[in-house]
Design a protein around this motif. Structure first.
Motif, PDB file in Angstrom:
ATOM      1  N   ARG A 160       0.830  -1.198   0.000  1.00  0.00           N
ATOM      2  CA  ARG A 160       0.000   0.000   0.000  1.00  0.00           C
ATOM      3  C   ARG A 160       0.872   1.258   0.000  1.00  0.00           C
ATOM      4  N   ALA A 161       0.396   2.283  -0.671  1.00  0.00           N
ATOM      5  CA  ALA A 161       1.087   3.567  -0.706  1.00  0.00           C
ATOM      6  C   ALA A 161       0.398   4.555   0.229  1.00  0.00           C
ATOM      7  N   TRP A 162       1.168   5.507   0.725  1.00  0.00           N
ATOM      8  CA  TRP A 162       0.660   6.520   1.654  1.00  0.00           C
ATOM      9  C   TRP A 162       0.958   7.912   1.110  1.00  0.00           C
ATOM     10  N   ASN A 163       0.227   8.890   1.658  1.00  0.00           N
ATOM     11  CA  ASN A 163       0.383  10.284   1.249  1.00  0.00           C
ATOM     12  C   ASN A 163       0.141  10.461  -0.247  1.00  0.00           C
ATOM     13  N   THR A 164      -0.848   9.744  -0.732  1.00  0.00           N
ATOM     14  CA  THR A 164      -1.202   9.813  -2.149  1.00  0.00           C
ATOM     15  C   THR A 164      -2.681   9.500  -2.295  1.00  0.00           C
ATOM     16  N   GLY A 165      -3.330  10.098  -3.248  1.00  0.00           N
ATOM     17  CA  GLY A 165      -4.738   9.832  -3.458  1.00  0.00           C
ATOM     18  C   GLY A 165      -5.003   8.563  -4.236  1.00  0.00           C
ATOM     19  N   GLU A 166      -3.959   7.952  -4.761  1.00  0.00           N
ATOM     20  CA  GLU A 166      -4.127   6.738  -5.556  1.00  0.00           C
ATOM     21  C   GLU A 166      -2.788   6.013  -5.691  1.00  0.00           C
ATOM     22  N   ARG A 167      -2.885   4.740  -6.016  1.00  0.00           N
ATOM     23  CA  ARG A 167      -1.716   3.962  -6.438  1.00  0.00           C
ATOM     24  C   ARG A 167      -2.203   3.000  -7.511  1.00  0.00           C
ATOM     25  N   ILE A 168      -1.844   3.289  -8.757  1.00  0.00           N
ATOM     26  CA  ILE A 168      -2.268   2.473  -9.887  1.00  0.00           C
ATOM     27  C   ILE A 168      -1.031   1.917 -10.580  1.00  0.00           C
ATOM     28  N   THR A 169      -0.969   0.612 -10.711  1.00  0.00           N
ATOM     29  CA  THR A 169       0.107  -0.007 -11.484  1.00  0.00           C
ATOM     30  C   THR A 169      -0.505  -0.924 -12.531  1.00  0.00           C
ATOM     31  N   GLN A 170       0.030  -0.867 -13.733  1.00  0.00           N
ATOM     32  CA  GLN A 170      -0.454  -1.727 -14.816  1.00  0.00           C
ATOM     33  C   GLN A 170       0.623  -2.741 -15.159  1.00  0.00           C
TER      34      GLN A 170
END
Length: 362
Positions: A246-256
């Protein structure tokens, strides 16, 4: 192997368009993939072999995983997100299970032409071939563009409102806690495919965490994450346990991601659909998986026929008067036959077919 095409330096690559219309349209991209515009490859600083990681070399090359490298431009990521976040995709191509709160997958060429063109391009394939040292090809078209999306406080409903252009969170932004606040984006697993690219499609300026973590035999972790939009890692994930943190201090984390396999017919194809069965429309998946199985087997048959014809010709030239000259390598033929039987048995078992049952011909 394919030749790596030089791409434009970052300073000369066209930036994401700024017109309002560019950020409103969500659907199949109208942009044609162009490696000079959409690729900005910079080799990884380091690649790790299985030996480097203390892992048994079970794959089809020594390559295990690499440090992050730049792959796509902002302009490419915009088109990939445009197709990913279109209404049809979010409503019909989103899946979830115990391992992952949300992923979007199974995009057809009609739904996502740019996505397919990007990941199947000779230029991208040449890049991954330069990392593995062997020829590569797409493993299963159904998996092209499989995307893991971090779920925020609004749950899966919030995914449809993600912006086309990824941006850093504003100063003072505080993330609300939701149902999946402490859940990995994709928990520990090994892939159903030999090799995979994992590309970052979110802004990382203020992001904390969000790595792909590789678990090593001593239970330590190698954490890797693309450091910019369009950066990626490449991993032989069939033989390396890993997780999307999980990522923090971000509104999203998208990986393709996109899966690949060794192209040469003498090399094993480890592709299976154990994981895919939980996250797919099964008629689509089974049909495509079966076709890929037969295509690989056809390639192996053609390869062995050529090998046998060559061996017979050489035997006759070497021993023209010996009618019992050795015209095939028994070990090579036996190994290939056993691999082909195994290859079909795995497919039948995974699609719920009993290899022992079937209709007998008259």
């Amino acid at each position: 192997m394919a030749t790596i095409t030089e791409t434009a330096p970052l300073s000369t690559v066209p930036l994401i368009p700024t017109s309002k219309a560019d950020y409103e349209y969500r659907g199949p991209s109208k942009v044609k993939f162009d490696p000079k515009i959409h690729l900005n490859y910079s080799p990884p600083s380091k690649s790790y072999t299985f030996a480097d990681l203390g892992v048994p070399p079970n794959g089809t090359s020594d390559f295990a995983v690499c440090e992050p490298f730049q792959l796509a431009t902002d302009a490419a990521v915009l088109e990939l997100r445009r197709e990913l976040l279109q209404k049809n995709t979010v409503e019909r191509r989103m899946h979830w299970w115990h391992r992952s709160p949300a992923c979007l997958r199974g995009f057809t060429v009609e739904e996502s032409p740019f996505t397919h063109a990007f990941w199947t391009s000779p230029e991208v394939i040449a890049i991954i071939e330069s990392l593995t040292g062997i020829e590569m090809e797409i493993s299963l078209p159904y998996e092209i563009g499989h995307t893991n999306v971090q779920v925020g406080a609004r749950g899966r409903e919030g995914i449809k409102d993600l912006k086309l252009k990824p941006e850093p969170v504003p100063s003072g932004w505080v993330e609300e806690e939701g149902e999946f606040h402490k859940v990995p984006v994709d928990n520990w697993h090994t892939d159903s495919f030999p090799y995979s690219i994992v590309m970052m499609m979110s802004d990382t300026e203020k992001m904390v965490g969000g790595q792909t973590a590789v678990r090593l035999p001593d239970d330590s972790m190698l954490k890797l994450r693309g450091t910019t939009i369009g950066s990626a890692i490449f991993i032989q994930g069939r033989h390396l346990p890993h997780a999307a943190l999980r990522a923090w201090n971000t509104g999203e984390r998208i990986t393709q991601t996109c899966p690949y396999r060794a192209k040469h017919p003498a090399l094993r194809d480890d592709t299976e659909i154990t994981n895919s069965l939980q996250l797919s429309y099964l008629n689509e998946l089974h049909g495509q998986f079966s076709k890929e199985r037969f295509l690989v087997l056809k390639k192996k048959c053609d390869y062995m026929i050529e090998r046998l014809d060559k061996a017979k010709k050489e035997a006759k030239e070497r021993e023209p008067d010996n009618y019992d000259a050795v015209i095939m390598d028994n070990d090579e033929v036996g190994d290939m036959m056993r691999e082909m039987i195994w290859y079909l048995q795995v497919a039948m078992q995974q699609m719920g077919m009993d290899p022992k049952e079937g209709k007998q011909g008259l």
